[in-house]
Write a protein that holds these residues in place. Structure first.
Motif, PDB file in Angstrom:
ATOM      1  N   ALA A  97      -1.567  -4.709  -2.060  1.00  0.00           N
ATOM      2  CA  ALA A  97      -0.787  -5.597  -3.337  1.00  0.00           C
ATOM      3  C   ALA A  97      -0.646  -6.783  -2.900  1.00  0.00           C
ATOM      4  N   VAL A  98       0.439  -6.519  -1.481  1.00  0.00           N
ATOM      5  CA  VAL A  98       1.166  -7.529  -0.701  1.00  0.00           C
ATOM      6  C   VAL A  98       0.188  -9.387  -1.089  1.00  0.00           C
ATOM      7  N   VAL A  99      -0.942  -8.494   0.109  1.00  0.00           N
ATOM      8  CA  VAL A  99      -1.892  -9.737   0.544  1.00  0.00           C
ATOM      9  C   VAL A  99      -2.507 -10.631  -0.902  1.00  0.00           C
ATOM     10  N   TYR A 100      -2.947  -9.398  -2.008  1.00  0.00           N
ATOM     11  CA  TYR A 100      -2.991 -10.038  -2.689  1.00  0.00           C
ATOM     12  C   TYR A 100      -2.183 -11.235  -4.142  1.00  0.00           C
ATOM     13  N   ARG A 101      -1.379 -11.051  -3.529  1.00  0.00           N
ATOM     14  CA  ARG A 101       0.678 -11.672  -3.973  1.00  0.00           C
ATOM     15  C   ARG A 101       0.080 -12.971  -3.428  1.00  0.00           C
ATOM     16  N   MET A 102       0.204 -12.838  -2.345  1.00  0.00           N
ATOM     17  CA  MET A 102       0.066 -13.825  -1.965  1.00  0.00           C
ATOM     18  C   MET A 102      -0.924 -14.520  -1.503  1.00  0.00           C
ATOM     19  N   ALA A 130      -4.545  -0.653   4.635  1.00  0.00           N
ATOM     20  CA  ALA A 130      -4.720  -0.706   2.956  1.00  0.00           C
ATOM     21  C   ALA A 130      -3.264  -0.426   1.735  1.00  0.00           C
ATOM     22  N   SER A 131      -2.632   0.813   2.013  1.00  0.00           N
ATOM     23  CA  SER A 131      -1.980   1.636   1.458  1.00  0.00           C
ATOM     24  C   SER A 131      -0.958   1.626   1.950  1.00  0.00           C
ATOM     25  N   TYR A 132      -1.048   0.826   3.445  1.00  0.00           N
ATOM     26  CA  TYR A 132      -0.162   0.658   4.253  1.00  0.00           C
ATOM     27  C   TYR A 132       1.990   0.072   3.388  1.00  0.00           C
ATOM     28  N   GLN A 133       2.694   1.347   3.171  1.00  0.00           N
ATOM     29  CA  GLN A 133       4.420   0.540   2.892  1.00  0.00           C
ATOM     30  C   GLN A 133       4.897  -0.496   2.768  1.00  0.00           C
ATOM     31  N   VAL A 134       4.969  -1.687   2.344  1.00  0.00           N
ATOM     32  CA  VAL A 134       5.096  -2.739   3.748  1.00  0.00           C
ATOM     33  C   VAL A 134       7.012  -2.723   2.775  1.00  0.00           C
TER      34      VAL A 134
END
Length: 204
Positions: A97-102, A130-134
């Motif tokens: 999700a963070v990669v997508y937001r970037m 992919a589910s790794y919690q940033v």
């Protein structure tokens, strides 16, 4: 892995909404669900409304299975505070999700694949889950070998989406810093999300 990879836009027609706000979504041409009875919509029950809210939120994040999504909900419910806000926070902290937001990839599906293929570094170390919690303060960066990929360069320059303010993005380095866990109001969803309905659905 979910079968969504092969039919990612079908959920748009089932839900009657352009989940990711993309111009190529079939819902832009046909606003009714697929199938011969697709145009005969009935008023949904309370359960149906809650189910649709759950399917909308789960579908938005791509290839998340029901088992995975239920696990995220359970964790959100276990934590202190508002369960619906906790749910959004946990979903937005997923690495894909963070990669997508970037904006370094065009879709949430591409984000998952990009992470799985080892193209992302978190604090200088390659992470393929992919589910790794940033965590707050984590630095997420595209590996050098992938920085010249055509789709990456095109996605970053696209005006289709903007990088939200809870991620500090350095476009010239294709690097982002996760500044804070967002609330529902901070997340740039193209459609209305109702995590409170998701909580009601799982609380039945």
């Amino acid at each position: 892995m979910s079968k969504r990879q092969e039919s990612k836009y079908k959920i748009n027609r089932r839900l009657g909404e352009n989940l990711w706000g993309r111009a190529k979504s079939p819902i832009n041409k046909r606003e009714y669900p697929p199938g011969q009875h697709g145009q005969k919509r009935k008023k949904p029950t309370d359960y149906g409304t809650q189910l649709m809210a759950k399917q909308r939120l789960k579908g938005y994040y791509g290839n998340i299975t029901e088992k995975q999504f239920r696990r995220v909900y359970a964790e959100a419910n276990r934590r202190r505070g508002d369960t619906s806000e906790n749910l959004i926070g946990l979903l937005e902290r997923r690495l894909d999700a963070v990669v997508y937001r970037m904006k370094v990839v065009p879709t949430v599906f591409a984000a998952r694949q990009f992470v799985n293929h080892g193209h992302i570094l978190v604090n200088g170390k390659r992470v393929t889950i992919a589910s790794y919690q940033v965590k707050i303060g984590d630095v997420i960066e595209v590996r050098s070998a992938a920085k010249d990929f055509t789709f990456v360069l095109e996605s970053v320059k696209s005006s289709e989406r903007e990088v939200p303010d809870y991620i500090e993005f350095e476009e010239n380095k294709l690097r982002g810093t996760f500044k804070r866990v967002p609330l529902l109001a901070d997340v740039p969803y193209p459609v209305k999300m109702e995590p409170n309905m998701v909580v009601e659905y799982y609380s039945r």
